[in-house]
Design a protein around this motif. Structure first.
Motif, PDB file in Angstrom:
ATOM      1  N   ILE A 180       0.855  -1.181   0.000  1.00  0.00           N
ATOM      2  CA  ILE A 180       0.000   0.000   0.000  1.00  0.00           C
ATOM      3  C   ILE A 180       0.892   1.232   0.000  1.00  0.00           C
ATOM      4  O   ILE A 180       1.791   1.356   0.836  1.00  0.00           O
ATOM      5  N   LEU A 181       0.651   2.126  -0.929  1.00  0.00           N
ATOM      6  CA  LEU A 181       1.377   3.395  -0.987  1.00  0.00           C
ATOM      7  C   LEU A 181       0.548   4.422  -0.238  1.00  0.00           C
ATOM      8  O   LEU A 181      -0.562   4.758  -0.639  1.00  0.00           O
ATOM      9  N   GLY A 182       1.086   4.911   0.880  1.00  0.00           N
ATOM     10  CA  GLY A 182       0.328   5.794   1.757  1.00  0.00           C
ATOM     11  C   GLY A 182      -0.026   5.061   3.036  1.00  0.00           C
ATOM     12  O   GLY A 182       0.687   4.150   3.471  1.00  0.00           O
ATOM     13  N   VAL A 222     -13.778   5.189   7.137  1.00  0.00           N
ATOM     14  CA  VAL A 222     -14.422   4.696   8.358  1.00  0.00           C
ATOM     15  C   VAL A 222     -15.638   3.842   8.029  1.00  0.00           C
ATOM     16  O   VAL A 222     -15.871   2.788   8.631  1.00  0.00           O
ATOM     17  N   CYS A 223     -16.418   4.273   7.052  1.00  0.00           N
ATOM     18  CA  CYS A 223     -17.663   3.581   6.722  1.00  0.00           C
ATOM     19  C   CYS A 223     -17.416   2.144   6.274  1.00  0.00           C
ATOM     20  O   CYS A 223     -18.145   1.224   6.666  1.00  0.00           O
ATOM     21  N   GLU A 224     -16.380   1.919   5.483  1.00  0.00           N
ATOM     22  CA  GLU A 224     -16.125   0.575   4.964  1.00  0.00           C
ATOM     23  C   GLU A 224     -15.266  -0.274   5.896  1.00  0.00           C
ATOM     24  O   GLU A 224     -15.437  -1.480   5.997  1.00  0.00           O
ATOM     25  N   ALA A 225     -14.314   0.366   6.590  1.00  0.00           N
ATOM     26  CA  ALA A 225     -13.354  -0.396   7.384  1.00  0.00           C
ATOM     27  C   ALA A 225     -13.801  -0.637   8.810  1.00  0.00           C
ATOM     28  O   ALA A 225     -13.271  -1.537   9.475  1.00  0.00           O
ATOM     29  N   PRO A 265      -7.320  -8.966   5.107  1.00  0.00           N
ATOM     30  CA  PRO A 265      -8.634  -8.399   4.779  1.00  0.00           C
ATOM     31  C   PRO A 265      -8.561  -7.010   4.156  1.00  0.00           C
ATOM     32  O   PRO A 265      -9.363  -6.670   3.277  1.00  0.00           O
ATOM     33  N   LEU A 266      -7.605  -6.209   4.599  1.00  0.00           N
ATOM     34  CA  LEU A 266      -7.461  -4.856   4.058  1.00  0.00           C
ATOM     35  C   LEU A 266      -7.059  -4.902   2.590  1.00  0.00           C
ATOM     36  O   LEU A 266      -7.562  -4.113   1.770  1.00  0.00           O
ATOM     37  N   ILE A 267      -6.191  -5.831   2.239  1.00  0.00           N
ATOM     38  CA  ILE A 267      -5.756  -5.976   0.847  1.00  0.00           C
ATOM     39  C   ILE A 267      -6.915  -6.485  -0.007  1.00  0.00           C
ATOM     40  O   ILE A 267      -7.172  -5.976  -1.109  1.00  0.00           O
ATOM     41  N   ARG A 268      -7.633  -7.475   0.484  1.00  0.00           N
ATOM     42  CA  ARG A 268      -8.752  -8.025  -0.282  1.00  0.00           C
ATOM     43  C   ARG A 268      -9.810  -6.950  -0.541  1.00  0.00           C
ATOM     44  O   ARG A 268     -10.390  -6.890  -1.630  1.00  0.00           O
ATOM     45  N   LEU A 313      -8.925  -3.868  11.941  1.00  0.00           N
ATOM     46  CA  LEU A 313      -8.258  -4.053  10.650  1.00  0.00           C
ATOM     47  C   LEU A 313      -7.204  -5.162  10.682  1.00  0.00           C
ATOM     48  O   LEU A 313      -6.538  -5.412   9.673  1.00  0.00           O
ATOM     49  N   ASN A 314      -7.038  -5.785  11.831  1.00  0.00           N
ATOM     50  CA  ASN A 314      -6.021  -6.831  11.997  1.00  0.00           C
ATOM     51  C   ASN A 314      -4.624  -6.305  11.643  1.00  0.00           C
ATOM     52  O   ASN A 314      -3.832  -6.960  10.955  1.00  0.00           O
ATOM     53  N   LEU A 315      -4.320  -5.103  12.151  1.00  0.00           N
ATOM     54  CA  LEU A 315      -3.016  -4.500  11.894  1.00  0.00           C
ATOM     55  C   LEU A 315      -2.066  -4.623  13.085  1.00  0.00           C
ATOM     56  O   LEU A 315      -0.890  -4.277  12.980  1.00  0.00           O
ATOM     57  N   ARG A 316      -2.579  -5.110  14.213  1.00  0.00           N
ATOM     58  CA  ARG A 316      -1.749  -5.194  15.412  1.00  0.00           C
ATOM     59  C   ARG A 316      -0.447  -5.969  15.182  1.00  0.00           C
ATOM     60  O   ARG A 316       0.621  -5.546  15.649  1.00  0.00           O
ATOM     61  N   PRO A 317      -0.496  -7.104  14.455  1.00  0.00           N
ATOM     62  CA  PRO A 317       0.764  -7.835  14.246  1.00  0.00           C
ATOM     63  C   PRO A 317       1.804  -7.056  13.452  1.00  0.00           C
ATOM     64  O   PRO A 317       2.994  -7.398  13.479  1.00  0.00           O
TER      65      PRO A 317
END
Length: 467
Positions: free
Chosen positions: A224-226, A326-329, A256-259, A381-385
Motif C-alpha cells: 500500500i502506498l500511503g 471509516v464507513c467501509e473499514a 482483509p485490508l488488501i482483499r 483491521l487486523n493491523l496489530r501484528p
C-alpha cells in the motif's frame, strides 16, 4: 496529560535566534522564498504552499497528528527538528498575519512534545488530540484544536484558519534559509524485515525504498502506498517518491485490508444492492456527519441501489466525502463500502461540473462518544501484528538515479527548464511553474546528468556534477 501547552520561554536562546531571523524577512519575502523552494503541502494533497501563505488568517494549525495507523513520520520529525518546526510556524504566522499558532499532536507523542515545549510562547501552543481516527483529518484537526467547523464544501480559510502538515513547516523553515525541497521522509513498515522511517531524495524508486527496509518478509505480499486506510495498492515499484509520498506498507496478500482494496467497483455495488439493510451505522460514525456536514452515506447507498438519480441533494453530498474509509473499514457490519460508491459518484458529478451547495448543521450531540479509538481500529483491521517500531534513519539515502515527476502537486505540471545531457547540481531548478498557473517548482534532488525528459518527468543520473 494537559490538553493545552502554552509556555512563555522568552529567554530561550533558540527563540531569540528565531526572532532575529524573522526581523529580516517581510511577509512577501517569506512567500517568495517558499515559492522558489518548491514547497507544497506534505500531508498528501500537495497544494502549493506559497499560495496558502498568501491568505490572511487568524490561526495557523500545524497538523502533526498523523491519523493513519502504522505511519510515524510526523512524530519523529517533530522530536528531531523541533526548532525548525517552530521556526516554520513563526514564518507562517508572519506571512498570514495570524496571531496564534497551534501544533496539534497526540498525547502519546511524548518525545515530540518534550522537544517542542521549550519553544512555546503566548502565541505558539501545543494542543493534544485524542488518539482516535481520523484525528489528523484537516477538518477534524481544526474542530479539535479551535472548536471551529469548516463548512461543507468549504476550506479552512473560510473560518480564518490555515492548516499545514508538520513536514511542510520544516520545509518552510528551510526554504527561508535558501534550501529547496529535494527530499521526502516516509515510513516503510508492515511485513518488511526492518521497519524504518527513511529520508530519500525525491525521485528515488519505491524499489530502492523497500530495500532500505530489508525487503518484504516473503513473496506473498501486497503493498500500500500511503496509509492503510486511504492509501492505494501499488504493484509498479519503479514509481518514484514524490513530495507527498507518506509511506509504504507491506501486508500479506490475503489480509482483509488488501482483499477489500482489490475489490472491483462492480462487486462493491453488487454487495451494496444485495445486503445493505439501511442500519445507518456508516452515517452515525462518519466524521463529516459528526461535525454537521450533510453527508448521509446510508442514503447514498439507498439512492444508488434504487436508481434514485433525480435526488441531486443526496447525490451531491458525495462531493464532501473525505474518503477516510471509516464507513467501509469500521462501521459497516456487512462489508459494504460507501466510500467506494461516493468516490465513483464524485467522479461523475465533477465531470458534470457539479459543486456541492449546502449549509453546516448542528454537530452530532453524540459525536464525542462515537469517535473511533486508534487501538480499536487497529484491532478491527487486523493491523496489530504489523505495528512495529520504525526508527528514523539518521542518514539521507543517496541513489544512483532519480526520476522527478513534473506534477507532484495540485495545479499545472512544471515546465522543464533543462535539456537532456545537461549537468545539474543538487537543488537546481529543473521544472518551472507555468506563467499565470497554479503550480510548484521542481528541483534536482541529485547532482548529475539529465538522462531523459518526458512530458511527465525528468530523470537524472548521478555523476558529472559536484554537490
Amino acid at each position: 496529560m494537559d490538553n493545552n501547552y502554552n509556555v512563555n520561554n522568552s529567554d530561550n536562546d533558540s527563540e531569540i535566534t528565531l526572532k532575529i531571523n524573522l526581523q529580516t524577512l517581510s511577509a512577501e519575502n517569506i512567500r517568495k522564498n517558499v515559492r522558489e523552494a518548491g514547497v507544497v503541502g506534505a500531508g498528501g494533497a500537495g497544494f502549493p504552499t506559497h499560495v496558502k501563505l498568501s491568505a490572511q488568517a487568524e490561526i495557523v494549525v500545524v497538523n502533526g497528528a498523523e491519523c493513519e495507523p502504522l505511519l510515524k513520520t510526523d512524530q519523529q520529525l517533530a522530536a528531531k527538528f523541533a526548532e525548525e518546526v517552530v521556526q516554520g510556524l513563526q514564518l507562517e504566522l508572519k506571512a498570514t498575519g495570524a496571531k496564534l499558532g497551534i501544533i496539534a499532536l497526540k498525547g502519546k507523542y511524548s518525545a515530540a512534545i518534550t522537544a517542542l515545549k521549550p519553544y512555546l510562547t503566548e502565541t505558539i501552543q501545543i494542543k493534544i488530540l485524542p488518539d482516535i481516527y481520523p484525528a489528523g483529518d484537516e477538518v477534524f484537526t481544526i474542530w479539535f484544536t479551535t472548536g471551529r467547523r469548516v463548512p461543507p464544501g468549504g476550506i479552512p480559510i473560510n473560518i480564518g484558519v490555515v492548516v499545514n502538515n508538520l513536514q511542510t513547516l520544516i520545509n518552510i523553515a528551510r526554504a527561508n534559509k535558501g534550501v529547496p525541497v529535494t527530499t521526502r521522509t516516509l515510513t516503510v513498515t508492515g511485513a518488511v524485515n526492518r521497519p524504518i522511517t527513511v529520508t530519500v531524495p525525491i525521485g528515488t524508486s519505491l524499489e530502492e525504498v523497500l530495500v532500505l527496509a530489508g525487503g518484504g518478509r516473503g513473496d506473498d505480499l501486497a503493498y500500500i502506498l500511503g496509509g492503510p486506510m486511504m492509501g492505494n495498492l501499488v504493484t509498479d515499484f519503479t514509481i518514484p517518491v514524490t513530495k507527498v509520498t507518506g509511506g509504504l506498507i507491506a501486508l500479506p496478500k490475503d489480509h482483509p485490508l488488501i482483499r477489500r482494496k482489490q475489490m472491483s467497483l462492480e462487486n462493491v455495488l453488487k454487495i451494496a444492492r444485495t445486503v445493505c439493510e439501511q442500519c445507518s451505522f456508516c452515517t452515525e460514525l462518519c466524521p463529516r456527519h459528526m461535525i454537521g456536514h450533510e453527508l448521509l452515506p446510508h442514503r447514498l447507498i439507498r439512492a444508488v441501489n434504487y436508481r434514485a438519480m433525480g435526488d441531486l441533494a443526496t447525490l451531491s453530498s458525495a462531493l464532501i466525502c473525505s474518503e477516510c474509509g471509516v464507513c467501509e473499514a469500521y462501521a459497516c457490519p456487512v462489508g459494504i463500502s460507501p466510500m467506494r460508491v461516493n468516490r465513483a459518484l464524485k467522479s461523475e458529478l465533477r465531470a458534470q461540473g457539479m459543486k456541492y451547495q449546502g449549509d453546516i448543521r448542528k454537530e452530532d450531540p453524540m459525536a464525542q462518544h462515537r469517535l473511533i479509538p486508534s487501538a480499536r481500529l487497529m484491532d478491527r483491521l487486523n493491523l496489530r501484528p504489523w505495528y512495529k517500531e520504525a526508527p528514523l534513519a539518521a542518514e539521507v539515502y543517496e541513489p544512483c538515479e532519480v526520476t522527478l515527476k513534473l506534477q507532484q502537486h495540485i495545479g499545472a505540471p512544471a515546465i522543464p527548464v533543462v535539456n537532456e545531457g545537461e549537468i545539474v547540481h543538487l537543488g537546481q531548478v529543473i521544472g518551472e511553474i507555468p506563467e499565470g498557473a497554479l503550480g510548484a517548482r521542481v528541483h534536482a534532488s541529485l547532482a548529475g546528468t539529465v538522462l531523459k525528459i518526458t512530458p511527465q518527468s525528468i530523470t537524472i543520473g548521478k555523476g558529472g556534477a559536484s554537490t
